[in-house]
Write an enzyme that holds these catalytic residues in place. Structure first.
Site, mmCIF file in Angstrom:
data_model
loop_
_atom_site.group_PDB
_atom_site.id
_atom_site.type_symbol
_atom_site.label_atom_id
_atom_site.label_comp_id
_atom_site.label_asym_id
_atom_site.label_seq_id
_atom_site.Cartn_x
_atom_site.Cartn_y
_atom_site.Cartn_z
ATOM 1 N N GLU A 295 42.834 29.495 44.342
ATOM 2 C CA GLU A 295 42.568 30.931 44.233
ATOM 3 C C GLU A 295 41.180 31.167 44.805
ATOM 4 O O GLU A 295 40.174 30.789 44.204
ATOM 5 C CB GLU A 295 42.621 31.401 42.777
ATOM 6 N N ARG B 93 34.581 37.177 45.464
ATOM 7 C CA ARG B 93 33.176 37.276 45.077
ATOM 8 C C ARG B 93 32.270 36.669 46.139
ATOM 9 O O ARG B 93 31.061 36.903 46.143
ATOM 10 C CB ARG B 93 32.942 36.588 43.727
ATOM 11 N N THR C 182 39.747 38.007 42.352
ATOM 12 C CA THR C 182 38.798 39.129 42.263
ATOM 13 C C THR C 182 39.093 40.165 43.344
ATOM 14 O O THR C 182 38.201 40.651 44.046
ATOM 15 C CB THR C 182 37.333 38.643 42.363
ATOM 16 N N LYS D 251 47.650 37.848 34.999
ATOM 17 C CA LYS D 251 46.519 36.997 34.643
ATOM 18 C C LYS D 251 46.021 37.442 33.266
ATOM 19 O O LYS D 251 46.037 38.637 32.954
ATOM 20 C CB LYS D 251 45.418 37.180 35.697
#
Length: 327
Positions: free
Chosen positions: A47, A51, A75, A135
């Site tokens: 993943e 960021r 994110t 998630k």
């Protein structure tokens, strides 16, 4: 393939892998090396979080180098980021929270999206949007496994990927809950190893995490005997020499819990070795990558439909290897 079919396929693959490394990679040029390190350690998944600048390029490089690798984006906070991720080859996108606009944008384009939830209200919102895989973030800080079990109880169809505070020490507790597909975590790819470009170190952490997840332990050794009489005779010898209790069954005779004498020859030239694991399905997935194939037709399933028995094709010193699900 519909978006629901894509999500189900994604869930099946993530379930086999069990661990999703959460990666913040600042040096885009190291994407291929990091991907190779993860794969060498048994984790064919990543993943890549947005960021870090250039996350879409990291995804593009990873998927180009290893087309079979399950690479996703983390994110993902905007529709633009989602488009960039999928345009780069991402198989899935996840977010720390639930933004209906981004979820709808991805689903309308036929792309899987797993928003972050941490409450019953957010789970219901996800269901309303047509999702059954999300998630759960931040997992430990929100209350851990006990909280997830409580909040998930009314929602039988929802499946979860906990992330946040998950480590190799609490991983198996999470994975033992049948509504949890996999767990995300950054402990496998710590910043200090990325900065040092220590690919061997990352591979070692991956292998350690995989082995901890599978939890292999020796259970017993089975000896092939010519007939029931010989099986009992060998068990009597163990009882006389060591005081091991003899227990006669339909197809074998046990001496204590560690030796099993088969009443007639079964798999393996000499017999079999039983190895217990936390998940026979995940174990077979990993073992196949290590060069060991399952003996077709040897798989068995429990009342819940979970594989609990399987043999490997290859023998070890004349002994077949028998995987069993830990109780």
């Amino acid at each position: 393939m519909t978006v629901k079919e894509k999500i189900d396929k994604l869930v099946d693959e993530l379930n086999l892998i069990g661990i999703v490394p959460v990666i913040k990679l600042d040096k885009v040029e190291n994407a291929e090396k990091l991907a190779a390190a993860l794969r060498d350690g048994g984790i064919n998944c990543a993943e890549v979080t947005f960021r870090a600048k250039g996350a879409d390029e990291v995804i593009r490089r990873m998927t180009k180098a290893f087309p079979d690798m399950l690479v996703g984006a983390g994110t993902v906070l905007t529709c633009e980021q989602a488009d960039a991720a999928y345009g780069a080859g991402a198989r899935f996108c996840v977010a720390p929270g639930l933004n209906p606009k981004v979820v709808k944008h991805c689903l309308d384009k036929g792309q899987p999206f797993a928003p972050g939830v941490s409450s019953a209200s957010e789970i219901e919102q996800a269901l309303e949007l047509g999702l059954d895989f999300v998630k759960f973030f931040p997992a430990e800080q929100a209350g851990g496994l006990g909280y997830i079990k409580s909040v998930a109880a009314p929602y039988s169809s929802m499946r979860f990927m906990p992330t946040g505070g998950v480590t190799e020490d609490n991983l198996n507790g999470y994975l033992a809950f049948n509504k949890i597909v996999c767990c995300g975590g950054s402990w496998i790819v710590p910043a200090k190893l990325l900065e040092a470009e220590d690919w061997a170190g990352i591979t070692a952490l991956c292998r350690k995490a995989v082995d901890k997840m599978l939890g292999f332990t020796m259970v017993h050794v089975g000896l092939n005997c010519a007939n029931a009489g010989e099986a009992e005779s060998v068990a009597d010898e163990f009882a006389a020499a060591f005081g091991f209790e003899k227990k006669v069954g339909n197809s074998s005779v046990f001496s204590s819990t560690y030796m099993e004498m088969m009443k007639q020859p079964f798999h393996g030239k000499h017999g079999h070795i039983a190895v217990a694991t936390n998940s026979v399905t995940r174990a077979l997935y990993q073992l196949e990558k290590r060069g060991y194939k399952v003996m077709e037709g040897s798989q068995k399933y429990n009342a819940d439909g979970v594989m609990n028995v399987a043999y490997l094709e290859r023998e070890f010193g004349g002994f077949a290897v028998h995987l069993v699900l830990k109780k």
